[in-house]
Structure formats: structure tokens, C-alpha cells
Design an enzyme around this catalytic site. Structure first.
Site, PDB file in Angstrom:
ATOM      1  N   ASP A   1      40.303  40.196  47.742  1.00  0.00           N
ATOM      2  CA  ASP A   1      39.069  40.444  47.013  1.00  0.00           C
ATOM      3  C   ASP A   1      38.888  41.961  46.956  1.00  0.00           C
ATOM      4  O   ASP A   1      39.614  42.730  47.596  1.00  0.00           O
ATOM      5  CB  ASP A   1      37.881  39.742  47.690  1.00  0.00           C
ATOM      6  CG  ASP A   1      36.730  39.554  46.698  1.00  0.00           C
ATOM      7  OD1 ASP A   1      35.909  38.660  46.901  1.00  0.00           O
ATOM      8  OD2 ASP A   1      36.683  40.305  45.694  1.00  0.00           O
TER       9      ASP A   1
HETATM   10  C1  GLC Z   1      33.920  40.678  43.651  1.00  0.00           C
HETATM   11  C2  GLC Z   1      33.870  39.219  44.038  1.00  0.00           C
HETATM   12  C3  GLC Z   1      34.977  38.409  43.471  1.00  0.00           C
HETATM   13  C4  GLC Z   1      35.364  38.962  42.108  1.00  0.00           C
HETATM   14  C5  GLC Z   1      35.959  40.326  42.337  1.00  0.00           C
HETATM   15  C6  GLC Z   1      36.364  41.009  41.019  1.00  0.00           C
HETATM   16  O1  GLC Z   1      33.607  41.472  44.741  1.00  0.00           O
HETATM   17  O2  GLC Z   1      33.786  38.921  45.414  1.00  0.00           O
HETATM   18  O3  GLC Z   1      34.528  37.052  43.413  1.00  0.00           O
HETATM   19  O4  GLC Z   1      36.289  38.104  41.470  1.00  0.00           O
HETATM   20  O5  GLC Z   1      35.111  41.178  43.064  1.00  0.00           O
HETATM   21  O6  GLC Z   1      35.240  41.242  40.241  1.00  0.00           O
END
Ligand code: GLC
Length: 744
Positions: free
Chosen positions: A291
Site C-alpha cells: 500500500d
Molecule cells: C491508499 C489506500 C489504498 C489505495 C492506495 C492508492 O492509501 O490505502 O486502498 O489503493 O493508497 O491510492
């Protein structure tokens, strides 16, 4: 050199275009696919390999804390980027892709990723709302439309479905998933993956899906986002992993590792979770992306002193790609030099990434998803808008309808429309609304005015979503006095749920409860339409309001969909995918709880109870009313016991005893009365939607197999144990009829 790359890549053409889903490619296709990937791999320098493991966000929309931002375009030229996220539009993706495929040495195309969570341009209900439809086909269709729009705008990959089981409505991200139940969550995860990925990733209407956030993220203590999770192995396997396992088996292209500390080891650095369970036990062949910054955040977790140690943990746990962390980019060479990781590991991760690029057909045509004309023809197609309206209708849950105030008479003389959600376009598409635009939203106010004529709609906002200002009450009450019917459109603002939007108090915010109570005092026919991204505590107002319709965050077609329900063109059929607590203090509260040694109630001393509130929720999992009624009779099992692998046939008669046709979601639960571990008092194991005309009876049948009765026993081994079971069938998790059987 250029020619070699092209030939190596072209050799894949015939294979990548085959109809395959990621984890289920036919043996020969899989073998050749990997061989071709190796032919490109063999040409790559170490720097170029490490570059493929790195993902940067575009400067358009940031969905996380802004990381150190190197010169992005030069990084792409230098082969230091394998993927970008938040780069949107056919034009923009073409521009960026051009740099990768024309100005870098090996011309390896980028994968573009984006959070297509509940629609790309045409916005559907939030996933929690969509899940209230209990309609996998509708959910799959919505995902396919989202994929079609996103792919037309240059996207190759969505960071969805979010499949985190959530039992704590204080957690803002409960809006992104399918609620509290592993079975419903698994069914809908698979439906979304099928919708996104279709049968071939080389189709221009499909994109890579991503099962996230692996794993246990929804178990955040105190409902606080990004917070600690402490989950027993048994609960992890019984509650939080099943939707991920279903996603892997369905061929989801990618996984995303979670932010949370899981039993002392952050999920992103958790080898047991990723390497041992996902990539070994489940033999997962797709790719795992971290993430946003979750690798470097292991420093804050206090399990790594620096990026070097964080990279060591994450890469050896099995995270293939670093989203916005710049850890792999800066530390991987040192880790290799120090024998913390091997070249073989790097090659394996690069291979997983290249494999997806081939399956998408990007080596065949890197610009296949970046055609501005096709994008223009595709976004907001009428069929997509109609589908969004239908999905919204199916998501609504009728919680109360005393005096049958609903459906409204189409010739109603006047409606007072009161509340902050009446005409709030942005709050109808809410959080994670992709490229959805406010200008395309039809609010409840505009839909009512279109249907009845503006003169019949007396609108007064009355109050804000979340402030203490009551100055608008007088005007609202005056409008309500003049009207025949009151509709209160209240709830949470669209951005009061979603990432980093936890709430400690989950009542209807601001002074809206006071406004609702003031309106209720007028004693007129009144409907409360609720807009929220999580269960709310409705106990204070529920007794005063005759009719309550749960609308969640309904999307672009909020207004027309609501009018279809309010005027009876569509009979509400939604069922809660998550429990609505009676009191905040009951949380976590969920239907599939254990019995304890002293099951009890408020009036029984020395039992499991509260002095001040009941044990039961206000509205249970699976609850939802209709404009008609359904009766359940003649529950019948074809055997009183299951022996060997013979499935059990379950039949039940469901009758529409009302005066209008309606769709019922017949739910089947089981209870394993005794096990080597304590077992839940109920577990959802099946559901079927059935449309019944007034007076019609249908016999609904289910098959219960040994697999349905399997669980992780006291040694965390999956399987069944002989003994007595109860089958429950009914209209929600509390209101059921039952029968017993034995597993021999
Ligand atoms: C965010 C979220 C994740 C998302 C990613 C890209 O922090 O936790 O669910 O897909 O970043 O935007």
C-alpha cells in the site's frame, strides 16, 4: 537492441491475447508466457529490474502522504519505474507511456493503476451499499462497466475490490467493503473480480483487479484507521482470510499488502501472511503491491530502523512492488550485496510484473488503452447510467415503514424536502469517487422536482451535515407545516467515511437528530432517507420517525433511483450487509458471534449482558423490509444426517403474502453445535434472491455440502467434525425457521 526487445515481446503476442484469467491460464499458455517473460528478463540490467518493482503516483491526484518526489519523467526514461498510479485520461496516459516505450532503453511499457472503487466516471453506490443488494450479478455488471470506462481512459489496473471484513462501524473504510460476513464478502469479491477482469485481460473492457488490503486491516482496534490489529490464527482463517482466498482462487491479478500491524508484524512485512500463506499455501501467481508507503512505514511501526531494514522485511515477506515508498529503488542493491535477498528473488518479482504486462497486451500495443476518441464514446454511456440507477435502487434498505407511508402516492400534493443531503451532489458520489463529476449527479431534490414539478417540492436545507447551527430549523419546520409529506434527507457528508475517516461517535452528525425530532413532532407522514458510509446509531430517532430508508452513498443516479423507490416503481429489496448497533458501547457487534458459557440478556444476572442496553442490535445483519411481506414455511431436509460426501438438500416454501410483487433474499445459515473450537451461533452459507408476485409461493432449494460445514479446528486444520448442526432459513439473521441434522 530495439529489434531484440520487440521480437522477444512480440513472441508473446500470440499467447498474451489468449483468453486467460491470471491464475488460471492453461498450463501451456502459462509456461510459454513465463518463458517469454524470461526472454525479456534476460536483457534487463539490475537497475532496470529494480525499476520494474517501483510504482510512483502521478502529480494529478495524491491518495496518500506525498513521498519524496524524484523527477518522475526522468525516472521513467532511466527505467526506474514499472508502474504509475493516478495518471488519468487517454491523452495523459499516452503521453507518459510514450516516454517509457520510446525513450527508455528497453521500452518496457508502464502499467497505469487507479482506485476504481465504485465506478470510474459513472459512479455506482459505495461498495457497502452495493453489497446490500446481495446481488452478485449486479455487482459484477457494475464492476465491468467501471472497468470498461477506466480502460477507455488509459487505466490497466484498479486497486479494488477491497475485501476487508469489518465489524466496527467507527472504521471509515467499512464503506469500501462488503461488511461483516466472510461468505457474503467472498461471493461479492469474486463478482467484482470477474467484472473487472472478465475472461481475458487483453480485452479493452477489462483491467487488472487487486484484492486489498491483505490482511486483517478491518480489525483495527478502536475502529481507528491504520491502527493495530490483533487476530488469532483461527479468527484470521475463519473471518478475515476467506474473501482473499476466494479472490486468489478467482484469479485476481494482484494483491495489496495492508498498513496494519498484524499480531506484532506489519502485514507488509509479514512473511507468514504473504510468502507462506498467499504465495506458497495458496500457490498464488499474481503480483503483490504494497500500500502507499507501507514499506517505509515499518520504520514508524518500530520494526525497522531504516529503509534498508524495511525493504529487507517487505521483499522477503513477498511484496513485489513498492508503491510510493522509494525503498526498493534505493535499498535493493545494498540488500543484494549483503546477501539479504537474491537475484532469483528479484527475477521472480520482475517476472510476475512482466507477466501481467504481457497479459494486458501492452507489449503488443502499449497505447491500446489510450485512445481519446474511444474514451469520449465510452464514458457515461446511457446504458451505464441506467445500470447505475438500477444498482442504486437495489442497494437501498427499507428499515421501517409504519403506517405504510411508503410508497408515496404519485399524486401527492406537496413534499417538504428537508436536510443537508437533499441537494448535495458531491455527497451522493462520496469518497473514492474516481473521476466522477458533480455535474453528472442527479440529486433527490432535482429528481423530485422533475417528477412532481418544482412547485410541489418545498425545499429547506434546515441544517448542515456536521455543524451546530440551528438557524435553518425555523424555515425547515415552516416548509414542513405547509406540506402533505415530509422527506428528511440526512446522514453523513460523503467524505465522512472512507480512508482516514474514522468516527468515535457514529450517530447522525451535527444537529440533524434535533432537526429530525422537530419535524417528527408535526405528526405528518414522514420519511427519513439516510445517506451514510457506515452503520449509524439510530436509536434516538428511530421511534419518532415512521419510515426510514437506508440509501448509503448512492452514486451518480441517486435522485432518480430514490424516486423509483419512494413512488413504488421499484419495491425495495436491499438487506443489511452489516449490523446496525443499538448503542455505540456494543461495538464490535456482529451476527456470527460465539455463544459464550453464559449467553444471556439484559434481565438475567450472571449472564453475558449489559445493565443499560440490550445485547441485540437495532437492526441485524441481513435485515431489510419490502412493500410486501413474505412468509416462510415447510423447511425440509432430505436427510436427517449427512454421511460421506452426500450433500444435504434443503427446501423451504416462501410466500408473498402481501399485495404487490417483491424480491426477497432468502438466507441460509448453519450452526455447528459442538466443535473442537467454539463455533459461531450462526454462519451464512447461502442466499437466493427470488421475485414473487402477490400471493405467489415458490419452493427455494439449497444444497449444503461438507465443504460448507468445514472450519479451522483447534489445530487450525481445515475440515469437518461429526456432530449435530442446525439449519436456519429466513429473511434475516434473526428471523428464521430451523431444522436439525447430523454429520456422521
Ligand atoms: C491508499 C489506500 C489504498 C489505495 C492506495 C492508492 O492509501 O490505502 O486502498 O489503493 O493508497 O491510492
Amino acid at each position: 537492441m530495439k529489434k531484440i526487445i520487440l521480437l522477444a515481446a512480440l513472441g508473446i503476442l500470440g499467447l498474451a491475447a489468449c483468453k486467460t484469467t491470471v491464475n488460471k491460464a492453461p498450463e501451456n499458455v502459462e509456461k510459454n508466457l513465463m518463458k517469454r517473460a524470461d526472454s525479456v528478463l534476460a536483457l534487463m540490467s539490475l537497475d532496470e529490474k529494480i525499476g520494474q518493482l517501483n510504482q510512483f503516483s502521478g502529480d494529478g491526484e495524491l491518495t496518500g502522504p506525498v513521498a519524496l518526489r524524484p523527477d518522475l519523467l526522468q525516472s521513467i526514461r532511466d527505467g526506474k519505474v514499472g508502474s504509475m498510479l493516478n495518471i488519468n485520461g487517454a491523452e495523459y496516459t499516452r503521453k507518459i507511456q510514450k516516454i517509457a516505450v520510446e525513450e527508455s532503453r528497453l521500452k518496457i511499457p508502464l502499467i497505469f493503476g487507479y482506485d476504481v472503487i465504485h465506478g470510474y466516471k459513472t459512479i455506482f453506490p459505495i461498495p457497502l451499499g452495493e453489497s446490500a443488494s446481495w446481488d452478485p450479478e449486479a455487482v459484477e455488471k457494475a464492476a465491468h462497466i467501471a472497468a470498461t470506462e477506466a480502460a477507455s481512459a488509459g487505466q490497466h489496473w484498479t486497486f479494488a475490490p477491497m475485501v476487508d471484513i469489518a465489524r466496527d462501524p467507527r472504521w471509515g473504510r467499512i464503506m469500501e467493503g462488503s461488511g461483516e460476513d466472510p461468505y457474503l464478502g467472498s461471493q461479492l469479491a469474486v463478482a467484482r473480480i470477474k467484472g473487472f477482469q472478465g475472461t481475458s485481460l487483453s480485452d479493452k473492457t477489462t483491467i487488472l483487479a487487486c484484492a486489498k488490503h491483505y490482511a486483517g486491516y478491518g480489525n483495527a482496534q478502536a475502529g481507528r484507521d491504520y491502527y493495530t490489529t490483533d487476530i488469532s490464527e483461527n479468527s484470521l482463517r475463519e473471518v478475515y482470510l476467506p474473501p482473499f482466498k476466494a479472490a486468489a482462487e478467482a484469479g485476481v491479478a494482484t494483491f495489496m499488502s495492508a498498513f496494519n500491524d498484524l499480531n506484532g508484524i506489519p502485514a507488509t512485512g509479514n512473511k507468514d501472511l504473504i510468502h507462506d500463506i498467499l504465495k506458497t499455501e495458496w500457490a498464488y501467481k499474481g503480483m503483490v503491491v504494497s500500500d502507499w508507503g507501507s514499506i517505509s512505514e515499518m520504520i514508524a511501526h518500530g520494526i525497522a530502523t531504516n529503509k534498508y531494514e524495511a525493504g529487507d522485511l517487505a521483499f522477503n515477506a513477498g511484496v513485489d512492488m513498492d508503491m510510493e515508498g522509494t525503498v526498493y529503488l534505493t535499498e535493493m542493491k545494498n540488500l543484494l550485496k549483503d546477501d539479504k535477498i537474491t537475484t532469483a528473488q528479484i527475477d521472480e518479482s520482475v517476472r510476475r510484473i512482466l507477466r501481467l504486462k504481457f497479459m494486458l497486451g501492452l507489449f503488443d500495443d502499449p497505447y491500446r488503452y489510450s485512445n481519446p476518441d474511444y474514451e469520449k464514446q465510452t464514458l457515461l454511456k446511457p446504458g451505464f447510467i441506467d445500470a447505475a440507477r438500477d444498482a442504486a435502487r437495489k442497494s437501498f434498505v427499507l428499515l421501517k415503514n409504519d403506517n405504510q407511508y411508503l410508497p408515496l402516492n404519485p399524486s401527492v400534493k406537496s413534499i417538504a424536502l428537508i436536510g443537508p443531503a437533499s441537494d448535495a451532489a458531491a455527497d451522493m458520489i462520496g469518497n473514492w469517487s474516481g473521476r466522477g463529476e458533480v455535474k453528472d449527479v442527479i440529486t433527490l431534490k432535482s429528481a423530485l422536482e422533475t417528477r412532481l414539478g418544482a412547485g410541489k417540492v418545498l425545499y429547506a436545507r434546515g441544517a448542515g451535515f456536521n455543524d451546530g447551527d440551528k438557524a435553518g430549523f425555523a424555515e425547515a419546520i415552516a416548509a414542513a407545516r405547509r406540506a402533505e409529506v415530509i422527506i428528511a434527507a440526512c446522514g453523513e457528508a460523503g467524505m465522512m467515511s472512507g480512508e482516514s475517516m474514522s468516527r468515535a461517535d457514529i450517530s447522525i452528525p451535527g444537529v440533524q437528530e434535533d432537526l429530525i425530532m422537530e419535524l417528527a413532532k408535526l405528526g405528518k407522514p414522514m420519511i427519513l432517507v439516510l445517506f451514510n458510509g457506515r452503520p449509524l446509531i439510530l436509536t434516538k430517532i428511530i421511534g419518532s420517525v415512521p419510515a426510514v430508508l437506508e440509501a448509503w452513498i448512492p452514486g451518480t443516479m441517486a435522485g432518480p433511483a430514490l424516486c423509483d423507490i419512494l413512488f413504488g416503481e421499484y419495491n425495495p429489496s436491499g438487506k443489511l450487509p452489516v449490523t446496525f448497533p443499538y448503542a455505540l458501547g456494543q461495538i464490535p457487534i456482529f451476527y456470527n458471534h460465539k455463544n459464550s458459557g453464559r449467553p444471556g440478556s439484559q434481565d438475567k444476572k450472571f449472564t453475558s449482558r449489559y445493565l443499560d442496553v440490550p445485547n441485540d442490535p437495532l437492526f441485524p445483519f441481513g435485515f431489510g423490509l419490502s412493500y410486501t411481506q413474505f412468509a416462510y414455511n415447510n423447511l425440509n431436509l432430505n436427510e436427517s444426517s449427512i454421511i460421506d460426501d452426500k450433500p444435504l438438500e434443503v427446501r423451504v416454501d416462501v410466500k408473498n403474502t402481501g399485495t404487490v410483487a417483491g424480491t426477497e433474499t432468502v438466507q441460509l445459515y448453519i450452526r455447528d453445535l459442538v466443535g473442537s473450537v467454539t463455533r459461531p451461533v450462526k454462519e451464512l452459507k447461502g442466499f437466493k434472491k427470488v421475485l414473487l408476485k402477490a400471493g405467489e409461493v415458490q419452493t427455494i432449494s439449497f444444497t449444503v455440502t461438507k465443504e460448507d460445514l468445514s472450519f479451522y479446528n483447534s489445530r487450525n486444520v481445515w475440515g469437518t467434525e461429526p456432530g449435530k448442526f442446525t439449519i436456519f432459513v429466513g429473511t434475516n439473521s434473526q428471523n428464521t425457521i430451523e431444522a436439525g441434522f447430523e454429520l456422521k
